[in-house]
Design an enzyme around this catalytic site. Structure first.
Site, PDB file in Angstrom:
ATOM      1  N   HIS A 175       0.818  -1.213   0.000  1.00 19.03           N
ATOM      2  CA  HIS A 175       0.000   0.000   0.000  1.00 19.03           C
ATOM      3  C   HIS A 175       0.855   1.268   0.000  1.00 19.03           C
ATOM      4  O   HIS A 175       0.349   2.359  -0.247  1.00 19.03           O
ATOM      5  CB  HIS A 175      -0.928   0.007   1.210  1.00 19.03           C
ATOM      6  CG  HIS A 175      -1.956  -1.083   1.141  1.00 19.03           C
ATOM      7  ND1 HIS A 175      -2.870  -1.199   0.136  1.00 19.03           N
ATOM      8  CD2 HIS A 175      -2.184  -2.141   1.963  1.00 19.03           C
ATOM      9  CE1 HIS A 175      -3.637  -2.258   0.331  1.00 19.03           C
ATOM     10  NE2 HIS A 175      -3.228  -2.857   1.439  1.00 19.03           N
TER      11      HIS A 175
ATOM     12  N   GLU B 230      -4.735 -11.801   7.868  1.00 15.98           N
ATOM     13  CA  GLU B 230      -5.604 -10.632   7.732  1.00 15.98           C
ATOM     14  C   GLU B 230      -6.893 -10.938   6.980  1.00 15.98           C
ATOM     15  O   GLU B 230      -7.518 -10.035   6.437  1.00 15.98           O
ATOM     16  CB  GLU B 230      -4.839  -9.459   7.100  1.00 15.98           C
ATOM     17  CG  GLU B 230      -4.068  -9.758   5.835  1.00 15.98           C
ATOM     18  CD  GLU B 230      -3.314  -8.535   5.300  1.00 15.98           C
ATOM     19  OE1 GLU B 230      -3.481  -7.422   5.820  1.00 15.98           O
ATOM     20  OE2 GLU B 230      -2.570  -8.704   4.316  1.00 15.98           O
TER      21      GLU B 230
HETATM   22  C1  3PY Z   1      -3.849  -4.199   7.586  1.00 14.73           C
HETATM   23  O1  3PY Z   1      -4.116  -3.758   8.720  1.00 14.73           O
HETATM   24  O2  3PY Z   1      -4.617  -4.870   6.912  1.00 14.73           O
HETATM   25  C2  3PY Z   1      -2.557  -3.901   6.999  1.00 14.73           C
HETATM   26  O3  3PY Z   1      -2.183  -4.540   6.054  1.00 14.73           O
HETATM   27  C3  3PY Z   1      -1.753  -2.784   7.543  1.00 14.73           C
HETATM   28  O4  3PY Z   1      -1.030  -2.159   6.526  1.00 14.73           O
HETATM   29 MG    MG Z   2      -3.690  -5.478   4.980  1.00 17.10          MG
END
Ligand code: 3PY
Ligand code: MG
Length: 244
Positions: free
Chosen positions: A39, A138
């Site tokens: 990002h 994530e």
């Molecule tokens: C998230 O919190 O998903 C991240 O990848 C932080 O950059």
């Molecule tokens: Mg992320």
């Protein structure tokens, strides 16, 4: 790795893609620095320039890659990164591919570029045995397969991305961070790290969220990004100049 697993290391997150700004973060007392090529604005060239600009490797500099692509892992390590943070890892197979892409044969399948390759650094005395490999948890699927991912030989760290994880679970970041129930997502990550002797890491992004993550048992936690440092830093300095 047991001792290192519990040692708190506060990281700075470099988004700008500016080598000198990232090296300034390393020299400012951060315990580790992440060059964000997912990002953030880092690319092959700025990663290479940043790593070449360091006077000495004071602390680990890791590259957060665009994806789990093995060629990208090899390029970051060839440039001298101390390790990689791989986003969106959802299975043990994906984690095993990260390990394979990070080591030359016979351990892995990383291609050897003898004319350009830089061996990985040993900043801060760690890692000594190879690049530090962090896989990001994530997504809900990553969480489902958490224990299998953690059991993958060669992985050093589970690194939580709370923003994506909250989105994937249909909650928000602060609710996710506050949920300390024994089977809550973050508790499960801590437990999986303990069981597999891995470092529990996470993106905090702000000092308050970093504090929450440390309180929850995470040890490698980022507490700022370079852009917010400038915004917040100027505010503090302006107030201080005006005696406020
Ligand atoms: C998230 O919190 O998903 C991240 O990848 C932080 O950059
Ligand atoms: Mg992320």
């Amino acid at each position: 790795m047991s001792d290192e697993r519990h040692t708190v290391k506060i990281g700075a997150w470099a988004n700008l893609g500016e080598p000198r700004a990232a090296v300034a973060l390393e020299e400012s007392g951060a315990d580790w620095v992440c060059l964000d090529a997912q990002h953030g604005h880092f690319d092959d060239r700025s990663v290479r320039e940043t790593l070449a600009l360091r006077q000495s490797a004071k602390v680990p500099m890791l590259v957060r890659l665009l994806s789990d692509d093995g060629a990208g892992i090899g390029r970051a390590l060839d440039s001298g990164a101390d390790g990689v943070i791989v986003p969106m890892v959802e299975s043990a197979l994906q984690a095993a591919n990260v390990v394979r892409a990070s080591f030359h044969p016979p351990r892995g399948s990383r291609s050897f570029g003898p004319m350009t390759g830089v061996s990985y650094n040993t900043a801060g005395g760690y890692p000594k045995r190879g690049p530090l490999l962090a896989v990001m948890i994530e997504t809900a699927t990553g969480l489902e397969n958490l224990e299998d991912i953690a059991a993958t030989t060669g992985i050093d760290m589970l690194f939580v991305g709370p923003y994506d994880l909250a989105l994937s679970l249909g909650t928000d970041v602060d609710t996710l961070l506050a949920d300390a129930a024994p089977k809550s997502p973050l508790s499960r990550v801590i437990d999986a790290c303990s069981a597999a002797d891995l470092i529990p890491g996470a993106f905090g992004g702000t000092p308050i969220r970093a504090r929450r993550l440390l309180d929850r048992g995470f040890s490698w936690v980022s507490n700022c990004v370079d852009t917010s440092l400038m915004q917040e830093g100027f505010k503090v300095m302006k107030d201080s100049s005006l005696g406020e």
